[in-house]
Design an enzyme around this catalytic site. Structure first.
Site, PDB file in Angstrom:
ATOM      1  N   ASP A  11      -1.976  -3.175  13.316  1.00 14.19           N
ATOM      2  CA  ASP A  11      -2.212  -4.283  12.405  1.00 14.19           C
ATOM      3  C   ASP A  11      -1.103  -4.287  11.345  1.00 14.19           C
ATOM      4  O   ASP A  11      -0.396  -3.280  11.185  1.00 14.19           O
ATOM      5  CB  ASP A  11      -3.599  -4.086  11.754  1.00 14.19           C
ATOM      6  CG  ASP A  11      -3.869  -5.095  10.653  1.00 14.19           C
ATOM      7  OD1 ASP A  11      -3.747  -6.312  10.913  1.00 14.19           O
ATOM      8  OD2 ASP A  11      -4.196  -4.671   9.517  1.00 14.19           O
ATOM      9  N   ASP A  13      -1.014  -6.475   7.710  1.00 13.92           N
ATOM     10  CA  ASP A  13      -1.433  -6.497   6.301  1.00 13.92           C
ATOM     11  C   ASP A  13      -2.443  -5.386   6.004  1.00 13.92           C
ATOM     12  O   ASP A  13      -3.495  -5.297   6.647  1.00 13.92           O
ATOM     13  CB  ASP A  13      -2.064  -7.848   5.946  1.00 13.92           C
ATOM     14  CG  ASP A  13      -1.048  -8.973   5.911  1.00 13.92           C
ATOM     15  OD1 ASP A  13       0.161  -8.682   5.830  1.00 13.92           O
ATOM     16  OD2 ASP A  13      -1.462 -10.148   5.957  1.00 13.92           O
ATOM     17  N   ASP A 208      -6.987  -1.486   9.402  1.00  9.21           N
ATOM     18  CA  ASP A 208      -7.648  -1.221   8.114  1.00  9.21           C
ATOM     19  C   ASP A 208      -8.884  -2.083   7.867  1.00  9.21           C
ATOM     20  O   ASP A 208      -9.593  -1.854   6.884  1.00  9.21           O
ATOM     21  CB  ASP A 208      -6.670  -1.443   6.951  1.00  9.21           C
ATOM     22  CG  ASP A 208      -6.421  -2.926   6.699  1.00  9.21           C
ATOM     23  OD1 ASP A 208      -6.159  -3.655   7.681  1.00  9.21           O
ATOM     24  OD2 ASP A 208      -6.510  -3.362   5.541  1.00  9.21           O
TER      25      ASP A 208
HETATM   26 MG   LIG Z   1      -5.310  -5.665   7.847  1.00  9.59          MG
END
Ligand SMILES: [Mg+2]
Length: 266
Positions: A11, A13, A208
């Protein structure tokens, strides 16, 4: 030296990129080490293809496979499109979204329905980056109105009936063709790799947030980067030898997570 049949899927961001300023400086030494070893680093994000290819250029990963728009677009190494929209698909999605918005009397706005300047104001992105964020090929981003929360379930049901899935972020929600998510996209890339080489790479995945759960379930070794919002999960296999939770957030946590498993891989 990492094993040559390794693949990193990540991932962006809050995982590779700093949650606040999008920097990735602390990850550069590990990215460089992976690049020298010939290990693919697959970006797997809600971002658009034009945002991802721009970031590939900045990180020295041009031409590598990537997953865009939460899995609605899958591109193999050498810019081979494995999944993407057919002509007219995006127009049909916009027509259906307009219809459902009217029927349920919803107040959401979409990236395609506003200007670059408005998206820049919503996201804090620079105007040119906001323009790249609006160049969506197979999905749409909504700014949901909290006043409509009582109709969120009805919205999801109507989308499903029309053949679309809904990924809820924080402020932004993503509408994409049903059956597409980050996990399905990774399986597609692994199948492609096996068809071409006869081998299946060992995968390390990093994420995240909740929309990374399918990504983390689809890989051999999972890194949950310490985030600022809700965490991914629950994970199908959460044994500590398979899942590492970092102490640092992105981008340092990204480097921490990759090196954790490279070390135990030696
Ligand atoms: Mg993310």
């Amino acid at each position: 030296m990492p094993a040559p049949d390794l693949m990193i899927v990540t991932d962006l961001d809050g995982t590779l990129l700093d949650h606040h300023d999008y920097s990735f400086d602390a990850a550069v030494p590990v990215l460089e080490r992976l690049r020298r070893a010939g290990v693919p680093v697959v970006f797997c994000s809600s971002k658009t293809p034009s945002e991802i290819t721009a970031l590939q250029a900045r990180t020295g990963l041009v031409g590598q496979a990537f997953v865009a728009e939460n899995g609605a677009v899958v591109v193999g190494g050498g810019e081979r499109v494995l999944a993407g929209p057919a002509t007219g698909d995006l127009d049909r999605m916009h027509t259906e979204l307009d219809r459902i918005r009217d029927e349920l009397d919803l107040g959401f706005s979409t990236f395609s329905g506003v200007t670059d300047e408005t998206v820049a104001a919503w996201t804090g992105l620079a105007p040119d980056a906001a323009a790249a964020a609006r160049q969506r090929e197979a999905s749409e981003v909504l700014l949901w109105h909290a006043a409509d929360d009582d109709r969120a379930d009805a919205f999801r049901q109507q989308l499903a009936a029309a053949g679309y899935g809904l990924v809820r972020g924080g402020r932004f929600w993503h509408v994409l063709p049903a059956g597409h998510d980050k996990g399905a996209a990774i399986r597609m890339l692994l199948d492609d790799h096996e068809r071409r080489t006869g081998t299946v790479p060992r995968t390390i995945g990093l994420g995240d947030g909740p929309n990374d759960t399918e990504l983390l379930d689809a890989v051999d070794l999972a890194v949950v980067v310490r985030g600022h919002g809700p965490a991914p999960g629950p994970l199908a296999d959460d044994r500590p030898e398979r899942v590492h939770r970092t102490t640092a957030p992105a981008p340092l946590g990204w480097a921490e997570g990759v090196t954790h498993f490279l070390r135990s891989d030696r």
